[in-house]
Design an enzyme around this catalytic site. Structure first.
Site, PDB file in Angstrom:
ATOM      1  N   ASP A 108       0.279  -7.219  -7.190  1.00 22.07           N
ATOM      2  CA  ASP A 108      -1.155  -7.445  -7.080  1.00 22.07           C
ATOM      3  C   ASP A 108      -1.282  -8.504  -5.988  1.00 22.07           C
ATOM      4  O   ASP A 108      -0.697  -9.589  -6.117  1.00 22.07           O
ATOM      5  CB  ASP A 108      -1.659  -7.955  -8.436  1.00 22.07           C
ATOM      6  CG  ASP A 108      -3.138  -8.262  -8.403  1.00 22.07           C
ATOM      7  OD1 ASP A 108      -3.624  -8.709  -7.337  1.00 22.07           O
ATOM      8  OD2 ASP A 108      -3.806  -8.058  -9.423  1.00 22.07           O
ATOM      9  N   VAL A 109      -2.001  -8.189  -4.918  1.00 24.43           N
ATOM     10  CA  VAL A 109      -1.934  -9.056  -3.725  1.00 24.43           C
ATOM     11  C   VAL A 109      -2.263 -10.523  -3.986  1.00 24.43           C
ATOM     12  O   VAL A 109      -1.797 -11.405  -3.285  1.00 24.43           O
ATOM     13  CB  VAL A 109      -2.835  -8.552  -2.570  1.00 24.43           C
ATOM     14  CG1 VAL A 109      -2.348  -7.233  -2.037  1.00 24.43           C
ATOM     15  CG2 VAL A 109      -4.273  -8.463  -2.982  1.00 24.43           C
ATOM     16  N   LYS A 111      -5.967  -1.419  12.350  1.00 25.45           N
ATOM     17  CA  LYS A 111      -7.387  -1.701  12.437  1.00 25.45           C
ATOM     18  C   LYS A 111      -8.052  -1.395  11.089  1.00 25.45           C
ATOM     19  O   LYS A 111      -7.481  -0.621  10.330  1.00 25.45           O
ATOM     20  CB  LYS A 111      -8.013  -0.893  13.556  1.00 25.45           C
ATOM     21  CG  LYS A 111      -8.184   0.591  13.220  1.00 25.45           C
ATOM     22  CD  LYS A 111      -9.122   1.232  14.178  1.00 25.45           C
ATOM     23  CE  LYS A 111     -10.008   2.168  13.565  1.00 25.45           C
ATOM     24  NZ  LYS A 111     -10.079   3.257  12.924  1.00 25.45           N
ATOM     25  N   GLY A 146       0.840  -1.211   0.000  1.00 25.45           N
ATOM     26  CA  GLY A 146       0.000   0.000   0.000  1.00 25.45           C
ATOM     27  C   GLY A 146       0.865   1.247   0.000  1.00 25.45           C
ATOM     28  O   GLY A 146       0.521   2.269   0.605  1.00 25.45           O
ATOM     29  N   ARG A 154      -0.205  -1.435  -6.764  1.00 24.09           N
ATOM     30  CA  ARG A 154      -0.694  -2.016  -8.017  1.00 24.09           C
ATOM     31  C   ARG A 154      -0.199  -1.248  -9.240  1.00 24.09           C
ATOM     32  O   ARG A 154      -0.070  -1.787 -10.312  1.00 24.09           O
ATOM     33  CB  ARG A 154      -2.225  -2.025  -8.007  1.00 24.09           C
ATOM     34  CG  ARG A 154      -2.750  -3.405  -7.699  1.00 24.09           C
ATOM     35  CD  ARG A 154      -4.231  -3.427  -7.680  1.00 24.09           C
ATOM     36  NE  ARG A 154      -4.734  -2.457  -6.704  1.00 24.09           N
ATOM     37  CZ  ARG A 154      -5.965  -2.480  -6.209  1.00 24.09           C
ATOM     38  NH1 ARG A 154      -6.814  -3.383  -6.591  1.00 24.09           N
ATOM     39  NH2 ARG A 154      -6.362  -1.570  -5.342  1.00 24.09           N
ATOM     40  N   HIS A 162      -9.658   2.252  20.075  1.00 23.00           N
ATOM     41  CA  HIS A 162      -8.965   3.354  20.751  1.00 23.00           C
ATOM     42  C   HIS A 162      -9.494   3.609  22.172  1.00 23.00           C
ATOM     43  O   HIS A 162      -8.709   3.780  23.105  1.00 23.00           O
ATOM     44  CB  HIS A 162      -9.113   4.657  19.957  1.00 23.00           C
ATOM     45  CG  HIS A 162      -8.703   4.553  18.523  1.00 23.00           C
ATOM     46  ND1 HIS A 162      -7.633   3.799  18.108  1.00 23.00           N
ATOM     47  CD2 HIS A 162      -9.212   5.124  17.397  1.00 23.00           C
ATOM     48  CE1 HIS A 162      -7.505   3.911  16.789  1.00 23.00           C
ATOM     49  NE2 HIS A 162      -8.451   4.705  16.334  1.00 23.00           N
ATOM     50  N   ASP A 185      -2.806   6.667   1.056  1.00 24.38           N
ATOM     51  CA  ASP A 185      -2.867   7.889   1.847  1.00 24.38           C
ATOM     52  C   ASP A 185      -2.117   7.797   3.181  1.00 24.38           C
ATOM     53  O   ASP A 185      -1.414   8.716   3.579  1.00 24.38           O
ATOM     54  CB  ASP A 185      -4.357   8.149   2.116  1.00 24.38           C
ATOM     55  CG  ASP A 185      -4.620   9.622   2.228  1.00 24.38           C
ATOM     56  OD1 ASP A 185      -4.088  10.373   1.389  1.00 24.38           O
ATOM     57  OD2 ASP A 185      -5.328  10.005   3.172  1.00 24.38           O
ATOM     58  N   LEU A 186      -2.276   6.656   3.854  1.00 23.85           N
ATOM     59  CA  LEU A 186      -1.623   6.495   5.161  1.00 23.85           C
ATOM     60  C   LEU A 186      -0.104   6.530   5.005  1.00 23.85           C
ATOM     61  O   LEU A 186       0.608   7.145   5.806  1.00 23.85           O
ATOM     62  CB  LEU A 186      -2.052   5.170   5.802  1.00 23.85           C
ATOM     63  CG  LEU A 186      -1.475   4.942   7.190  1.00 23.85           C
ATOM     64  CD1 LEU A 186      -2.182   5.823   8.222  1.00 23.85           C
ATOM     65  CD2 LEU A 186      -1.580   3.491   7.619  1.00 23.85           C
ATOM     66  N   ASP A 209      -2.604   0.284  17.109  1.00 27.79           N
ATOM     67  CA  ASP A 209      -3.720   1.130  17.508  1.00 27.79           C
ATOM     68  C   ASP A 209      -3.036   2.476  17.724  1.00 27.79           C
ATOM     69  O   ASP A 209      -2.283   2.633  18.688  1.00 27.79           O
ATOM     70  CB  ASP A 209      -4.357   0.628  18.802  1.00 27.79           C
ATOM     71  CG  ASP A 209      -5.547   1.481  19.187  1.00 27.79           C
ATOM     72  OD1 ASP A 209      -5.382   2.718  19.262  1.00 27.79           O
ATOM     73  OD2 ASP A 209      -6.644   0.938  19.408  1.00 27.79           O
ATOM     74  N   HIS A 210      -3.247   3.414  16.824  1.00 36.63           N
ATOM     75  CA  HIS A 210      -2.370   4.599  16.865  1.00 36.63           C
ATOM     76  C   HIS A 210      -2.552   5.416  18.145  1.00 36.63           C
ATOM     77  O   HIS A 210      -1.682   6.190  18.510  1.00 36.63           O
ATOM     78  CB  HIS A 210      -2.504   5.451  15.597  1.00 36.63           C
ATOM     79  CG  HIS A 210      -3.681   6.366  15.554  1.00 36.63           C
ATOM     80  ND1 HIS A 210      -4.929   5.941  15.190  1.00 36.63           N
ATOM     81  CD2 HIS A 210      -3.802   7.686  15.832  1.00 36.63           C
ATOM     82  CE1 HIS A 210      -5.764   6.964  15.252  1.00 36.63           C
ATOM     83  NE2 HIS A 210      -5.117   8.044  15.640  1.00 36.63           N
ATOM     84  N   LYS A 213       0.384   7.572  20.946  1.00 34.96           N
ATOM     85  CA  LYS A 213       0.368   8.994  21.322  1.00 34.96           C
ATOM     86  C   LYS A 213       1.230   9.190  22.570  1.00 34.96           C
ATOM     87  O   LYS A 213       1.093   8.437  23.542  1.00 34.96           O
ATOM     88  CB  LYS A 213      -1.075   9.456  21.584  1.00 34.96           C
ATOM     89  CG  LYS A 213      -1.907   9.457  20.293  1.00 34.96           C
ATOM     90  CD  LYS A 213      -3.264  10.066  20.504  1.00 34.96           C
ATOM     91  CE  LYS A 213      -4.107   9.931  19.257  1.00 34.96           C
ATOM     92  NZ  LYS A 213      -4.150  11.109  18.399  1.00 34.96           N
TER      93      LYS A 213
HETATM   94  C1  BG6 Z   1      -9.094   6.681  13.295  1.00 35.15           C
HETATM   95  C2  BG6 Z   1     -10.542   6.664  12.905  1.00 35.15           C
HETATM   96  O1  BG6 Z   1      -8.699   5.434  13.778  1.00 35.15           O
HETATM   97  O2  BG6 Z   1      -8.897   7.669  14.309  1.00 35.15           O
HETATM   98  C3  BG6 Z   1     -10.976   8.036  12.426  1.00 35.15           C
HETATM   99  O3  BG6 Z   1     -10.742   5.707  11.867  1.00 35.15           O
HETATM  100  C4  BG6 Z   1     -10.654   9.086  13.458  1.00 35.15           C
HETATM  101  O4  BG6 Z   1     -12.370   8.041  12.140  1.00 35.15           O
HETATM  102  C5  BG6 Z   1      -9.208   8.976  13.905  1.00 35.15           C
HETATM  103  O5  BG6 Z   1     -10.893  10.347  12.874  1.00 35.15           O
HETATM  104  C6  BG6 Z   1      -8.954   9.898  15.074  1.00 35.15           C
HETATM  105  O6  BG6 Z   1      -7.583   9.918  15.353  1.00 35.15           O
HETATM  106  P1  BG6 Z   1      -6.889  11.161  16.051  1.00 35.15           P
HETATM  107  O7  BG6 Z   1      -5.479  10.752  16.212  1.00 35.15           O
HETATM  108  O8  BG6 Z   1      -7.081  12.336  15.114  1.00 35.15           O
HETATM  109  O9  BG6 Z   1      -7.611  11.398  17.328  1.00 35.15           O
END
Ligand code: BG6
Length: 488
Positions: free
Chosen positions: A87-88, A150, A10, A44, A242, A14-15, A179-180, A184
Site C-alpha cells: 500500500d503506497v 506521463k 502497479g 494492493r 508526445h 493494465d499497462l 514518453d512512449h 517508437k
Molecule cells: C497515450 C494517450 O499517451 O497515447 C492516449 O494517453 C492515446 O489517449 C495514446 O490514445 C496514443 O498512443 P499510440 O501509441 O497509440 O499512438
C-alpha cells in the site's frame, strides 16, 4: 549489462499487462536483459508468487509480439518474478519490500542496482519516491533509477512542484520520464537519418523547407478513461508531451557523433526558440475541437458528451491543431503545423515535410500536375519513409507525374516502444527520455493555451466523428496557402 532488480509498482495494472511484461519478455528472448535479474511486482491485492507468475504468463500470451509458447524459455523468464503486497502509504510495506529485494539479491548474487518503475497514477509518485528514500530502498551500494510515465503535472506550476518533490529522492540523471512516442522505432530513427545522410542534413533548413506537418490521429474515442480524459483533454494528453517531443526530434540539428547530452541540449534549444504564444494569440494559432456523433469505419458512434461518464456540458477538447514557429537560424519562417484528435477518420501518426517550389516563377508555374516534393515519415501504425518527386508522365507528354520512393518496415520484427525504452533505462541511456528541461519548457509553452481554454477565449468547434477534425483546422493552413497532406 549489470545485474538489476526491476521493482514494479502497479504490477496488476493494465499497462503492466499490456506493455511492460511483454516488453520484458521480448527483451529476455532477444537476450537483451541482464544475465541475472529479478522482478518484484507490487500491488494492493494479496497474490502468491505462483498466481502472479501465472498472470504474467497470461499477459504474454495475450499481448506479446513474440509467441510465448516455449515452456523452457517461459519457465526461465517467469522464475525471476516475485510479488509483494504494497500500500503506497504504508511504511511497513516498504520494509518488507526491502527485505525481499535483499533476499533475492543474495540468492541470485545480484549487485544492488535497483530500477523503480512507477506504473501507477501520478498522485502516488511523490509518496512512493519519498518512501523509497526513507526506507533505505534507494541507498544500497549500486545505482538506483526511477521510471515514471506521463502525466507529469497538470500545468506548469504543478509540474514544477512535482519535480521538486521527486528531486528530493532522485537526482535528474536517475529519473527516466517515459514518453512512449520517443520509444517508437521511427521516431528513434529521425536522429540517425539526419545525422548519417548528408543529403538530408543539407535540406534541413528554411532555405528548402516550406512547412512541416505533424499529425497524430486516432479513431478511438474516450473509451473507459472519462475520469482522466475529461480533465486533461487533447492538449495535455497528447500535445504537451508526445506532439512537442515529435517536433523537437524533427527540428534538432545534431553534430556528428552526438551524445545523449547533445540530443537533450539541442532539444532544449528547439524549445527555447519556439516563439511563445500570448494568451490573446491563442485564438489565431490554435484550433480546439470536440467530436460529435458520426461514423467510424462504417459504425455509428456517439458524440463526446454522450459518452458514459462525460457531462453533457463538457467543453473538453478532443482535438487540437496548432501553428508554431521556431525562431532560430535554421527554421525562421517555416511554419510547423501540429494536430491530434480522437475519433478521427483513421489511425495515423506521421510527419510530412513539404519542400519549397523553386519553379514557382517558371513557365511550369500553372501546371497543376506538378506537386511539391514531400518527405513523409510514417510513424504508426505502419512504419515507413516516402519521398515524393516529380517526373515526366510518359502518357501525357508535357505533364508531370509524381512518383514515390518508398521504404516500409515489415511489422513483425520491429521492437515495440516499451521494449526500446525499458532496454535503454536498464542501460542507463537517457537519450529517448524526456529531460526535466524539456518537460518544463513544454508546459511553459502550453500554459497560455490552457488558460485560454479555461477562460473560454477560444471557440470549441464540433467535428463529426470519422472526419479529419473541424474545418477551422484546414483554415489554419489555408491562411498560409497550404493544406494538410493525405486527408482523403
Ligand atoms: C497515450 C494517450 O499517451 O497515447 C492516449 O494517453 C492515446 O489517449 C495514446 O490514445 C496514443 O498512443 P499510440 O501509441 O497509440 O499512438
Amino acid at each position: 549489462m549489470e545485474a538489476t532488480t526491476f521493482v514494479l509498482f502497479g504490477a496488476t495494472g493494465d499497462l503492466a499487462k499490456r506493455k511492460i511484461y511483454p516488453a520484458l519478455y521480448n527483451l529476455f528472448v532477444d537476450q537483451k536483459l541482464p544475465q541475472s535479474f529479478s522482478v518484484i511486482g507490487l500491488g494492493r491485492r494479496e497474490l502468491s508468487d505462483e498466481t502472479f507468475q501465472a498472470n504474467v504468463e497470461q499477459s504474454l500470451r495475450m499481448f506479446s509480439r513474440r509467441e510465448a509458447n516455449d515452456p523452457a524459455i517461459l519457465k526461465n523468464f517467469l522464475q525471476a518474478f516475485r510479488y509483494s503486497v504494497l500500500d503506497v502509504g504504508r511504511k511497513e510495506d516498504y520494509q518488507k519490500l526491502l527485505q525481499l529485494i535483499e533476499q533475492r539479491e543474495e540468492e541470485l548474487r545480484l549487485s544492488p542496482n535497483r530500477m523503480f518503475y512507477l506504473s501507477v497514477g501520478p498522485e502516488f509518485f511523490e509518496t512512493i519516491a519519498a518512501n523509497i528514500q526513507e526506507s533505505g530502498l534507494g541507498s544500497a551500494n549500486g545505482w538506483k533509477r526511477l521510471v515514471i510515465e506521463k502525466p507529469f503535472g497538470h500545468d506548469l506550476q504543478s509540474a514544477r512542484d512535482l519535480n521538486q518533490k521527486l528531486s528530493k529522492a532522485f537526482a535528474e540523471h536517475e529519473i527516466f520520464r517515459i514518453d512512449h512516442y520517443l520509444g517508437k522505432p521511427m521516431v528513434q530513427k529521425l536522429e540517425v537519418l539526419q545525422q548519417s545522410n548528408p543529403v538530408l542534413q543539407a535540406l534541413w533548413t528554411n532555405r528548402y523547407i516550406a512547412n512541416v506537418q505533424i499529425t497524430a490521429n486516432e479513431t478511438v474515442g474516450v473509451e473507459e478513461r472519462a475520469g482522466y480524459y475529461d480533465h486533461v483533454g487533447a492538449v495535455r494528453d497528447m500535445f504537451q508531451n508526445h506532439m512537442l517531443q515529435l517536433l523537437m526530434m524533427l527540428a534538432i540539428h545534431l553534430p556528428n557523433n552526438s551524445t545523449s547530452e547533445n540530443v537533450r541540449l539541442n532539444k532544449k534549444m528547439v524549445m527555447e526558440s519556439l516563439e511563445p504564444l500570448q494568451k490573446e494569440d491563442v485564438i489565431s494559432h490554435i484550433v480546439r475541437g470536440q467530436y460529435g456523433a458520426g461514423t467510424i469505419q462504417g459504425k455509428p458512434v456517439v458524440g463526446y458528451t454522450s459518452e458514459p461518464s462525460i457531462a453533457e456540458t463538457s467543453r473538453n477538447d478532443t482535438f487540437i491543431a496548432a501553428k508554431l514557429r521556431i525562431d532560430d537560424y535554421f527554421w525562421r519562417g517555416v511554419p510547423f503545423y501540429i494536430r491530434t484528435g480522437k475519433r478521427m477518420n483513421e489511425k495515423s501518426t506521421r510527419i510530412v515535410i513539404e519542400f519549397k517550389e523553386p519553379f514557382k516563377q517558371s513557365s511550369w508555374a500553372n501546371d497543376d500536375s506538378k506537386m511539391p516534393n514531400l518527405l513523409v515519415f510514417e510513424i504508426s501504425p505502419n512504419e515507413g519513409i516516402t519521398l515524393q518527386l516529380n517526373t515526366r508522365d510518359p502518357q501525357h507528354r508535357g505533364e508531370f507525374k509524381p512518383i514515390q520512393i518508398d521504404f516500409h518496415a515489415s511489422g513483425d520484427d520491429v521492437p515495440e516502444a516499451y521494449e526500446n525504452l525499458i532496454h535503454d533505462a536498464l542501460h542507463g541511456d537517457p537519450t529517448f527520455f524526456a529531460h526535466w528541461d524539456e518537460v518544463e519548457l513544454s508546459w511553459k509553452w502550453v500554459q497560455p493555451i490552457l488558460e485560454a481554454f479555461e477562460e473560454n477565449l477560444v471557440p470549441l468547434h464540433l467535428y463529426a466523428a470519422g472526419t479529419y477534425g473541424p474545418a477551422e483546422s484546414d483554415a489554419l493552413l489555408a491562411k498560409d496557402g497550404y493544406h494538410w497532406w493525405f486527408d482523403a
